[in-house]
Motif scaffolding. Structure first.
Motif, PDB file in Angstrom:
ATOM      1  N   THR A 198      41.088  13.336-136.480  1.00 24.22           N
ATOM      2  CA  THR A 198      40.537  13.728-137.776  1.00 24.22           C
ATOM      3  C   THR A 198      40.287  12.548-138.706  1.00 24.22           C
ATOM      4  OG1 THR A 198      42.788  14.108-138.619  1.00 24.22           O
ATOM      5  CG2 THR A 198      41.602  16.014-137.716  1.00 24.22           C
ATOM      6  N   PHE A 199      40.881  11.391-138.446  1.00 23.78           N
ATOM      7  CA  PHE A 199      40.695  10.284-139.385  1.00 23.78           C
ATOM      8  C   PHE A 199      39.248   9.802-139.383  1.00 23.78           C
ATOM      9  CE2 PHE A 199      42.009   8.051-135.444  1.00 23.78           C
ATOM     10  CZ  PHE A 199      40.979   7.126-135.317  1.00 23.78           C
ATOM     11  N   ASP A 200      38.813   9.319-140.522  1.00 20.55           N
ATOM     12  CA  ASP A 200      37.466   8.781-140.672  1.00 20.55           C
ATOM     13  C   ASP A 200      37.387   7.437-139.949  1.00 20.55           C
ATOM     14  OD1 ASP A 200      35.026   7.767-141.517  1.00 20.55           O
ATOM     15  OD2 ASP A 200      35.310   8.335-143.618  1.00 20.55           O
ATOM     16  N   PRO A 201      36.506   7.288-138.959  1.00 15.71           N
ATOM     17  CA  PRO A 201      36.435   6.017-138.225  1.00 15.71           C
ATOM     18  C   PRO A 201      36.038   4.830-139.108  1.00 15.71           C
ATOM     19  CG  PRO A 201      34.598   7.452-137.629  1.00 15.71           C
ATOM     20  CD  PRO A 201      35.553   8.284-138.428  1.00 15.71           C
ATOM     21  N   THR A 202      35.514   5.097-140.293  1.00 14.62           N
ATOM     22  CA  THR A 202      35.198   4.012-141.218  1.00 14.62           C
ATOM     23  C   THR A 202      36.459   3.238-141.608  1.00 14.62           C
ATOM     24  OG1 THR A 202      33.327   5.291-142.066  1.00 14.62           O
ATOM     25  CG2 THR A 202      34.057   3.460-143.415  1.00 14.62           C
ATOM     26  N   HIS A 203      37.617   3.870-141.466  1.00 12.71           N
ATOM     27  CA  HIS A 203      38.883   3.179-141.764  1.00 12.71           C
ATOM     28  C   HIS A 203      39.082   1.945-140.881  1.00 12.71           C
ATOM     29  CE1 HIS A 203      41.073   5.257-144.855  1.00 12.71           C
ATOM     30  NE2 HIS A 203      40.838   6.433-144.313  1.00 12.71           N
ATOM     31  N   ARG A 204      38.399   1.872-139.776  1.00 17.34           N
ATOM     32  CA  ARG A 204      38.582   0.724-138.883  1.00 17.34           C
ATOM     33  C   ARG A 204      37.917  -0.541-139.426  1.00 17.34           C
ATOM     34  NH1 ARG A 204      41.107   2.065-134.358  1.00 17.34           N
ATOM     35  NH2 ARG A 204      40.965   4.163-133.463  1.00 17.34           N
ATOM     36  N   ARG A 205      37.085  -0.403-140.440  1.00 15.63           N
ATOM     37  CA  ARG A 205      36.500  -1.589-141.060  1.00 15.63           C
ATOM     38  C   ARG A 205      37.562  -2.344-141.853  1.00 15.63           C
ATOM     39  NH1 ARG A 205      31.004   1.268-143.448  1.00 15.63           N
ATOM     40  NH2 ARG A 205      29.825   1.257-141.505  1.00 15.63           N
ATOM     41  N   ARG A 206      37.411  -3.650-141.896  1.00 12.95           N
ATOM     42  CA  ARG A 206      38.356  -4.474-142.644  1.00 12.95           C
ATOM     43  C   ARG A 206      38.127  -4.340-144.141  1.00 12.95           C
ATOM     44  NH1 ARG A 206      37.120  -9.589-138.810  1.00 12.95           N
ATOM     45  NH2 ARG A 206      35.229  -8.342-138.566  1.00 12.95           N
ATOM     46  N   PHE A 207      39.228  -4.488-144.913  1.00 10.30           N
ATOM     47  CA  PHE A 207      39.107  -4.485-146.363  1.00 10.30           C
ATOM     48  C   PHE A 207      38.378  -5.746-146.822  1.00 10.30           C
ATOM     49  CE2 PHE A 207      43.339  -1.985-146.736  1.00 10.30           C
ATOM     50  CZ  PHE A 207      42.664  -0.794-146.547  1.00 10.30           C
ATOM     51  N   ALA A 208      37.669  -5.631-147.937  1.00 11.66           N
ATOM     52  CA  ALA A 208      36.983  -6.792-148.494  1.00 11.66           C
ATOM     53  C   ALA A 208      37.967  -7.752-149.161  1.00 11.66           C
ATOM     54  CB  ALA A 208      35.918  -6.352-149.497  1.00 11.66           C
ATOM     55  N   PHE A 209      39.006  -7.191-149.764  1.00  8.90           N
ATOM     56  CA  PHE A 209      39.967  -8.005-150.491  1.00  8.90           C
ATOM     57  C   PHE A 209      41.380  -7.596-150.087  1.00  8.90           C
ATOM     58  CE2 PHE A 209      36.208  -7.497-153.182  1.00  8.90           C
ATOM     59  CZ  PHE A 209      35.845  -8.824-153.354  1.00  8.90           C
ATOM     60  N   GLY A 210      42.306  -8.553-150.146  1.00  6.87           N
ATOM     61  CA  GLY A 210      43.692  -8.278-149.820  1.00  6.87           C
ATOM     62  C   GLY A 210      44.601  -9.261-150.513  1.00  6.87           C
TER      63      GLY A 210
END
Length: 285
Positions: A198-210
């Motif tokens: 059910t998770f959105d596969p877009t979550h696999r993208r890296r964050f822009a900032f951390g």
């Protein structure tokens, strides 16, 4: 197991989130935050060993579990998860809670405890001592990685059955079979060709900032509530210089408790994890 929980709709500034609660009106109030790509049912086994008189709230982060996904072209960022915590506290009317977080959930819980010290009574961290971080110069590579990921089409892979999806979970983590089946049953939904997570596969993208290491130490130092770190004996370890510095910044009253198990030790040894959480929460007056 989870029949005593009721579903709760949470409005996170227009995004519909899903949470489950048990013992509304009870005390103490404990909010559980799950790990990356997991869901609220990862705490079901722990909840079985916590008093019925406690008010337990299990949240699905945005884009995970049964919570809503962002629009197709949108991207998730770390601060979004703090919005989710604010939203669930608002929805339940809770002014101050004990936060328990596994992995990503622990990172979110730590950040929230630093930003909202009056609203967090204690912090139970399961296999979690902050993001990867690194030196400031990592910021450029992270930003470039974020832009590169925009060109990748999110892939939602179907599996022929829940059992096959559970086997996939066991490939990624050393989970007992019954645990993997539990997570797959509650973390998949029917699609053409079988089931999909059910998770959105877009979550696999890296964050822009951390956060870099210095920023995370400053943030951890702002946590004022009691903290307990719970580790799996075969988990991520957290025994290097960076981890020791982060733990020292949190100023825990007790050393980490190590329980036989891996990174998902709360699923493997729920009774022992629940005992450690009870000791922490009941020590707060």
């Amino acid at each position: 197991m989870s029949s005593s929980f009721e579903s709760l709709k949470v409005d996170a500034h227009g995004l519909a989130l899903h949470a489950r609660q048990r013992g509304a009106g009870g005390s103490p109030a404990v909010v559980f935050l799950h790990g990356y790509l997991d869901h609220s049912h990862s705490f079901d086994f722990v909840a079985e060993h916590l008093p019925d008189s406690w008010h337990l709230v299990l949240l699905d982060f945005r884009g995970m579990g049964r919570s809503g996904h962002l629009p197709r072209l949108a991207n998730y960022q770390f601060a979004d998860y703090l919005v989710d915590v604010e939203a669930v506290l608002r929805a339940t009317g809770l002014e101050a809670v004990h936060l328990v977080g596994h992995s990503l959930g622990g990172i979110v819980a730590t950040a929230y405890a630093a930003a909202r010290p009056s609203r967090v009574l204690s912090l139970g961290l399961i296999e979690s001592l902050g993001p990867l971080g690194g030196p400031p110069e990592n910021a450029l590579a992270r930003l470039r990685g974020f832009l590169e990921d925009l060109e990748r089409t999110p892939n939602r892979k179907p599996y022929p059955s829940v059992e096959v999806a559970a086997a996939r979970l066991r490939d990624g983590a050393a989970l007992p079979e019954h645990v993997a089946l539990h997570m797959a049953r509650h973390g998949t939904e029917p699609v053409e060709g079988g089931v999909a997570f059910t998770f959105d596969p877009t979550h696999r993208r890296r964050f822009a900032f951390g956060y870099d290491d210095a920023q995370w130490l400053a943030l951890s130092s702002a946590v004022t509530c009691p903290v307990r770190l719970i580790l799996g004996s075969e988990g991520y370890g957290f025994n290097d210089e960076r981890a020791r510095a982060r733990l020292a910044a949190l100023r825990p009253a007790q050393p980490p408790i190590v329980i036989p198990g891996g990174h998902h030790v709360h699923l493997e040894q729920p009774e022992a994890v629940a005992r450690a959480l009870r000791e922490l929460i009941q020590s707060v007056r």
